[in-house]
Design an enzyme around this catalytic site. Structure first.
Site, mmCIF file in Angstrom:
data_model
loop_
_atom_site.group_PDB
_atom_site.id
_atom_site.type_symbol
_atom_site.label_atom_id
_atom_site.label_comp_id
_atom_site.label_asym_id
_atom_site.label_seq_id
_atom_site.Cartn_x
_atom_site.Cartn_y
_atom_site.Cartn_z
ATOM 1 N N SER A 213 0.724 -1.235 0.156
ATOM 2 C CA SER A 213 0.243 -0.298 -0.164
ATOM 3 C C SER A 213 0.524 1.179 -0.349
ATOM 4 O O SER A 213 2.293 0.925 -0.232
ATOM 5 C CB SER A 213 -0.822 0.074 1.273
ATOM 6 N N GLU A 234 6.670 -0.375 -5.084
ATOM 7 C CA GLU A 234 6.096 -0.836 -6.148
ATOM 8 C C GLU A 234 4.500 -0.919 -5.226
ATOM 9 O O GLU A 234 4.451 -1.868 -4.752
ATOM 10 C CB GLU A 234 5.528 -2.241 -7.359
ATOM 11 N N CYS A 268 -2.562 -4.373 -7.666
ATOM 12 C CA CYS A 268 -2.585 -3.027 -8.583
ATOM 13 C C CYS A 268 -2.457 -2.821 -9.632
ATOM 14 O O CYS A 268 -2.814 -1.860 -10.527
ATOM 15 C CB CYS A 268 -0.518 -2.931 -7.980
#
Length: 470
Positions: A213, A234, A268
Site C-alpha cells: 500500500s 511498487e 495493483c
C-alpha cells in the site's frame, strides 16, 4: 494484525503463528550476513543451477501450493495454479538470462582513451542482504519476482511477508532450502509490521524492496531514507482502460471483465477505471455489464468459480464503503453493489462482494481518486481522445494503463501522454520477466524484472585500468 491463516471464504482461523522475538530476528540477520559473504562470489552457473532446482520443485508442489494460497487469501484455484506456473517460468528465465543481463559493460573506446585509461569496464556486484516486504494478493509471485533476480545477482533475501499468508511464506523458505541454497540465502521472518523498521535499520541489511500500500511504502521509504539505503517501491494503482472508436469493442469488453476481476479484483495492475469514447460507449457498456453480471461468485476451491472472496474482512468493508459513498453522491450502479446472497452453505461468513460497475462518476466521490481493491469498476464517458487522456491521468497513481485503439496516431499520443509505467495496447496489463515493471507518481519508484530490475540491488562498479596495465 495477528500472524495467522484465516480462510476468507468462511472467516475461520485455521492456524496462528507467534512472531519472532528479538533473538530470533538477530539469528536470521547473522545467518544472512554470513551467507552473503560466501554466496556473493559464487559463479552464475552455480546460482542458475540452484534456481532451476527451486523452480522444478515448485512445479512438483503445484497443487499443494495453489491450495495453500486459496485458503490464505481466497484467489480462485485456477488462478492460483497459474501463479505457480508463472513463478516457475520466471525462475527459469532469470537462471537463463542473468549472466547476460549482468555482464560487464565496456564503454566506448574513444571515451576510454579520453580518460587516459588502458581499459574501463562496469561490473555489477551484489549489494548484500535485501529485505523484501511483500503483500498477500500474489503471495508467491510478488516474492519470486524479487527473489529470483536478487539471488541470481548474488544477493541474499530476508522475507517479511504479509501477516495473513504465513504458510506461503514458510513454504518459500522451505522451497529454497530444499533446492540446495545455504540456510541464510533465503529466510522468512515471521514478524509484525512494527518490527520492520528495526530490521531496515540494521547495518547488515543493504537494501529494501516493498510491494504494498501507499502507506506501507511511505513508512518503509522514510526509514530507508534515514539510513541512506536503496529502496524500490511498487505501490497501489488505479489503472485506466481506454476504449476508442477504432477498437474491437466486443473484444475490449471481454478483456475488460477479466482485467477488472483478476485475483478477485485485488491487483495493483488490474484495470479499474474504464474510459470509453462516446461513439462506442453504449456498445461497450452493454457488453461489459453483461460480462460482469455473468461472473460466478463462490467457493474459490471450485474450478468453475470466477470470483472468490476478498482476502480480508477489512478490505471487503472498505470496498463496500467506497461503493456506498459513490451511490450516495449520485453514481448509478449498473450491476452488483452489494454482498452476494444465496452462496453455498459454509460461505455465508466469508468476505464476498459482487462484481460491480458504477457510472456517472463525480470527482467528489471516493472511487474517483482512491484505488478500489476488489471487483468494482468505474465507467467514464469521454468526448474525444484529449478528454480520455485527461481522465486517465486524473489520479494520484501511475502504475500501468491499457489502451484499445488500432489508430497508429492515437497510439503515438497515448504512448507519449499517459502517465504510467506501462502502456498496453489492445491487451491486458501483465508482468513478464523480460520487461521492466514499476510505476510513477504515488505508485512508487524503481523497477522490477528485466535488466533494470536485476540491477536495482547491485553496485555498478567502475573498474579503471591505467596505462601500465596494458
Amino acid at each position: 494484525m495477528a500472524i495467522a491463516t484465516v480462510d476468507p471464504a468462511t472467516g475461520r482461523t485455521l492456524a496462528t503463528f507467534p512472531p519472532l522475538d528479538a533473538q530470533g530476528v538477530e539469528e536470521r540477520l547473522r545467518r544472512a550476513a554470513e551467507a552473503f559473504e560466501q554466496y556473493r562470489t559464487s559463479p552464475f552457473d552455480h546460482r542458475a543451477q540452484l534456481l532451476r532446482r527451486a523452480a522444478d520443485r515448485l512445479t512438483a508442489d503445484r497443487e499443494k501450493v495453489a491450495a495453500t494460497m486459496v485458503t490464505e487469501m481466497g484467489k480462485p484455484l485456477v488462478q492460483a495454479r497459474a501463479e505457480v506456473d508463472k513463478c516457475a517460468k520466471s525462475m527459469h528465465w532469470f537462471a537463463d538470462h542473468a549472466a547476460g543481463l549482468l555482464a560487464d559493460q565496456i564503454p566506448d573506446a574513444a571515451d576510454v582513451a579520453d580518460s587516459g585509461a588502458a581499459g574501463v569496464r562496469v561490473r555489477f556486484r551484489p549489494l548484500g542482504p535485501v529485505l523484501a516486504v511483500m503483500p498477500w494478493n500474489f503471495p508467491l509471485w510478488q516474492v519470486i519476482r524479487a527473489a529470483a533476480p536478487a539471488l541470481m545477482a548474488g544477493d541474499v533475501l530476508l522475507l517479511k511477508h504479509a501477516s495473513n499468508v504465513p504458510r506461503t511464506a514458510l513454504y518459500l523458505q522451505e522451497l529454497f532450502a530444499h533446492a540446495g541454497y545455504e540456510a541464510g540465502c533465503f529466510q522468512t521472518l515471521l514478524i509484525a509490521s512494527g518490527q520492520v523498521a528495526e530490521v531496515i535499520r540494521d547495518d547488515r541489511v543493504a537494501a529494501v524492496t516493498l510491494t504494498g500500500s501507499e502507506g506501507a511504502g511511505q513508512s518503509v521509504a522514510t526509514v530507508a531514507g534515514e539510513q541512506l539505503k536503496k529502496c524500490v517501491l511498487e505501490l497501489g494503482g488505479s489503472d485506466p482502460f481506454l476504449v476508442l472508436p477504432s477498437a474491437d469493442v466486443a473484444k475490449a469488453a471481454q478483456v475488460a471483465v477479466r482485467a477488472r476481476v483478476q485475483n478477485n479484483g485485488q491487483s495493483c495492475i488490474a484495470a479499474k477505471r474504464f474510459i470509453v469514447h462516446e461513439a462506442v460507449f453504449a456498445e461497450f457498456e452493454r457488453a461489459f455489464v453483461e460480462g460482469m453480471r455473468a461472473l460466478r461468485v463462490g467457493n474459490p476451491m471450485d474450478e468453475h468459480t470466477d470470483v472468490g472472496p476478498l482476502a480480508t474482512e477489512q478490505g471487503r468493508d472498505e470496498l463496500e464503503e467506497q461503493v456506498e459513498d459513490a451511490r450516495g453522491k449520485g453514481a448509478r450502479v449498473l450491476c452488483g453493489g452489494r454482498r452476494p446472497e444465496g452462496l453455498a452453505e459454509g460461505l455465508g461468513e466469508g468476505w464476498f462482494y459482487e462484481p460491480t460497475v458504477l457510472t456517472d462518476i463525480d470527482p467528489a466521490m471516493r472511487v474517483h481518486h482512491e484505488e478500489c481493491f476488489g471487483p468494482v469498476a468505474t465507467l467514464y464517458r469521454a468526448a474525444d481522445l484529449a478528454e480520455a487522456v485527461a481522465i486517465a491521468n486524473d489520479t494520484p497513481y501511475g502504475l500501468s494503463s491499457n489502451a484499445w485503439t488500432r489508430d497508429p496516431g492515437e497510439q503515438g499520443v497515448l504512448a507519449r501522454d499517459l502517465q504510467a509505467g506501462g502502456v498496453y495496447f489492445n491487451g491486458m496489463t501483465a508482468s513478464h520477466p523480460a520487461f521492466p515493471f514499476g510505476g510513477i507518481k504515488r505508485s512508487g519508484y524503481g523497477r522490477e524484472l528485466d535488466g533494470l530490475g536485476i540491477r536495482e540491488f547491485t553496485n555498478p562498479t567502475t573498474l579503471w585500468y591505467g596505462p601500465e596495465d596494458s
